[in-house]
Every structure is written in structure tokens, then in C-alpha cells.
Design a protein around this motif. Structure first.
Motif, mmCIF file in Angstrom:
data_model
loop_
_atom_site.group_PDB
_atom_site.id
_atom_site.type_symbol
_atom_site.label_atom_id
_atom_site.label_comp_id
_atom_site.label_asym_id
_atom_site.label_seq_id
_atom_site.Cartn_x
_atom_site.Cartn_y
_atom_site.Cartn_z
ATOM 1 N N CYS A 10 21.361 18.153 -13.374
ATOM 2 C CA CYS A 10 20.291 17.292 -12.838
ATOM 3 C C CYS A 10 19.611 16.587 -14.016
ATOM 4 C CB CYS A 10 19.252 18.126 -12.095
ATOM 5 S SG CYS A 10 19.842 18.802 -10.531
ATOM 6 N N GLU A 25 19.543 14.040 -9.253
ATOM 7 C CA GLU A 25 20.080 15.402 -9.157
ATOM 8 C C GLU A 25 21.586 15.410 -8.920
ATOM 9 O OE1 GLU A 25 17.627 17.602 -6.376
ATOM 10 O OE2 GLU A 25 16.004 17.685 -7.861
ATOM 11 N N ASN A 26 22.130 16.622 -9.012
ATOM 12 C CA ASN A 26 23.573 16.803 -8.860
ATOM 13 C C ASN A 26 23.818 18.147 -8.180
ATOM 14 O OD1 ASN A 26 26.444 17.480 -9.738
ATOM 15 N ND2 ASN A 26 26.184 15.418 -10.512
ATOM 16 N N ALA A 27 24.867 18.222 -7.370
ATOM 17 C CA ALA A 27 25.219 19.486 -6.706
ATOM 18 C C ALA A 27 25.507 20.574 -7.737
ATOM 19 C CB ALA A 27 26.427 19.277 -5.807
ATOM 20 N N TYR A 49 23.841 22.018 -10.292
ATOM 21 C CA TYR A 49 22.419 21.975 -10.630
ATOM 22 C C TYR A 49 22.084 21.739 -12.115
ATOM 23 C CZ TYR A 49 21.347 23.775 -5.919
ATOM 24 O OH TYR A 49 21.217 23.951 -4.574
ATOM 25 N N LYS A 59 10.279 14.984 -6.054
ATOM 26 C CA LYS A 59 10.477 13.653 -6.632
ATOM 27 C C LYS A 59 9.622 13.488 -7.877
ATOM 28 C CE LYS A 59 10.937 11.849 -1.922
ATOM 29 N NZ LYS A 59 12.319 11.381 -1.818
ATOM 30 N N TYR A 112 16.573 10.580 -6.468
ATOM 31 C CA TYR A 112 17.713 11.207 -5.784
ATOM 32 C C TYR A 112 17.555 12.709 -5.992
ATOM 33 C CZ TYR A 112 22.417 12.684 -4.600
ATOM 34 O OH TYR A 112 23.483 13.337 -4.036
ATOM 35 N N SER A 113 16.948 13.359 -5.022
ATOM 36 C CA SER A 113 16.603 14.775 -5.195
ATOM 37 C C SER A 113 16.856 15.567 -3.904
ATOM 38 C CB SER A 113 15.139 14.893 -5.632
ATOM 39 O OG SER A 113 14.315 14.002 -4.884
ATOM 40 N N PRO A 114 18.114 15.521 -3.404
ATOM 41 C CA PRO A 114 18.400 16.196 -2.133
ATOM 42 C C PRO A 114 18.382 17.720 -2.240
ATOM 43 C CG PRO A 114 20.421 15.384 -3.114
ATOM 44 C CD PRO A 114 19.296 14.862 -3.959
ATOM 45 N N TYR A 115 18.434 18.261 -3.461
ATOM 46 C CA TYR A 115 18.516 19.718 -3.622
ATOM 47 C C TYR A 115 17.135 20.346 -3.772
ATOM 48 C CZ TYR A 115 23.248 18.198 -4.007
ATOM 49 O OH TYR A 115 24.434 17.590 -3.716
ATOM 50 N N SER A 116 16.305 19.749 -4.607
ATOM 51 C CA SER A 116 14.960 20.313 -4.794
ATOM 52 C C SER A 116 13.945 19.673 -3.856
ATOM 53 C CB SER A 116 14.493 20.095 -6.240
ATOM 54 O OG SER A 116 14.171 18.731 -6.460
ATOM 55 N N ASN A 117 14.249 18.477 -3.368
ATOM 56 C CA ASN A 117 13.261 17.696 -2.595
ATOM 57 C C ASN A 117 11.986 17.447 -3.395
ATOM 58 O OD1 ASN A 117 14.605 17.133 -0.156
ATOM 59 N ND2 ASN A 117 14.419 19.302 0.373
#
Ligand code: THU
Length: 160
Positions: free
Chosen positions: A71, A64-66, A68, A45, A38-43
Motif C-alpha cells: 500500500c 492500496e493493494n491486495a 497489503y 482515506k 483508493y482504499s478498499p481494504y482499510s476504508n
């Protein structure tokens, strides 16, 4: 005054095909875990798998977490999970792999400093070192005999 020289060595396998079957299996599990990152912020993996002394394997990925700073790295996620699910059972090996969807990384990425600290804590807690296998998306596999090889002069519980 004197100079102290720190030395560390590791094995390089040109391909995973050179690994022992059990290590290849562990690396394959780590690679499969990339799909759950789950890495929508850094992309970015990270997939990890560990082998326990009882033969069990556990895998996981970064979370990850909004916000940062909270994470959670894949290594820490999996080692904490093992400590909760299998208390008292040592970890004997950890495999770490990575995937950057925007470009192929053909060399291993070593665990961050915080993860190295957690690996060392786990080794001290269990009185058992763990071998560390690292691989990029392609390319060679690096094998360290023990986690503390990645963190010379590690801080630890012996100071308390
Ligand atoms: N990450 C890990 O999972 N392990 C490491 O050792 C270094 C970094 C993750 C955290 C974050 O989700 C992403 O990689 C980019 O830093």
C-alpha cells in the motif's frame, strides 16, 4: 551520563479559517484529493497536497493493494510524484488530511513513521524544509515549521 531533552513545538489553529489564504487553499486541495483515495481494504482515506517553490501545487491520495505491505501512503505518493515531475524544485509545504467513512475524526492524524522519513529525505535532498499542516475531518489544524520536527534524531544521508 547526562539527560538530553528533545523539544518540539507546533501551532494550533482552531479552524482552517485562521490560516493564511495560501495554506487554506493547500488544505482544500488535500481535502479534494480524498475523493480519489483508493482504499478498499482499510476504508481509510488520506489526502495530501504540497506546494512547490515554483508555486505549483500537487495533490494525491493513498493507493492500496491486495498485497497489503505495498500500500502506498498519500504523502509518499505525492512527494515521489513531485520529484519525478519537477526535479530540482523544492517542496515548501505539505497538507495532510484524513477521512474515516465510519466515524468522524476531529483531530489531526500525523504522518506514519515511514512518511516522516520520506518527508525528511525530501528536506535533505532539496536543502529546504517544508511546513507541515495536519487536519482531521473536522477540528483544528496543526502546523509544524519543518518536517524534521516530526522525526527527531532522524536517520539520514549524512551518515554515509
Ligand atoms: N496512510 C497514509 O496514506 N499516510 C500515512 O501517513 C498513514 C497511513 C494510509 C495507508 C493505508 O492506505 C491507510 O492509510 C491505512 O493505514
Amino acid at each position: 551520563m547526562k539527560t538530553v531533552t528533545l523539544q518540539s513545538s507546533f501551532q494550533v489553529y482552531e479552524t482552517p479559517g485562521e490560516l493564511a489564504p495560501a495554506d487554506r487553499e493547500l488544505l482544500e486541495l488535500a481535502t479534494a484529493a480524498l475523493a480519489n483515495s483508493y482504499s478498499p481494504y482499510s476504508n481509510f482515506k488520506v489526502g495530501v497536497a504540497i506546494r512547490l517553490a515554483n508555486g505549483e501545487m500537487i495533490s494525491g491520495s493513498n493507493y492500496e493493494n491486495a498485497a497489503y505491505p505495498i500500500c502506498i501512503c498519500a504523502e509518499q505518493s505525492v512527494l515521489a510524484s513531485a520529484a519525478s515531475r519537477y526535479p530540482g524544485v523544492a517542496t515548501t509545504a505539505i497538507a495532510v488530511t484524513i477521512l474515516n467513512p465510519s466515524r468522524v475524526i476531529n483531530q489531526p492524524a500525523a504522518p506514519c513513521g515511514a512518511c516522516r522519513q520520506v518527508i525528511c529525505e525530501t528536506e535533505q535532498k532539496n536543502r529546504q524544509t517544508m511546513r507541515v499542516l495536519l487536519r482531521g475531518q473536522t477540528g483544528p489544524v496543526f502546523e509544524f515549521e519543518k518536517g524534521v520536527d516530526l522525526l527527531p534524531l532522524a536517520f539520514g544521508g549524512t551518515f554515509f
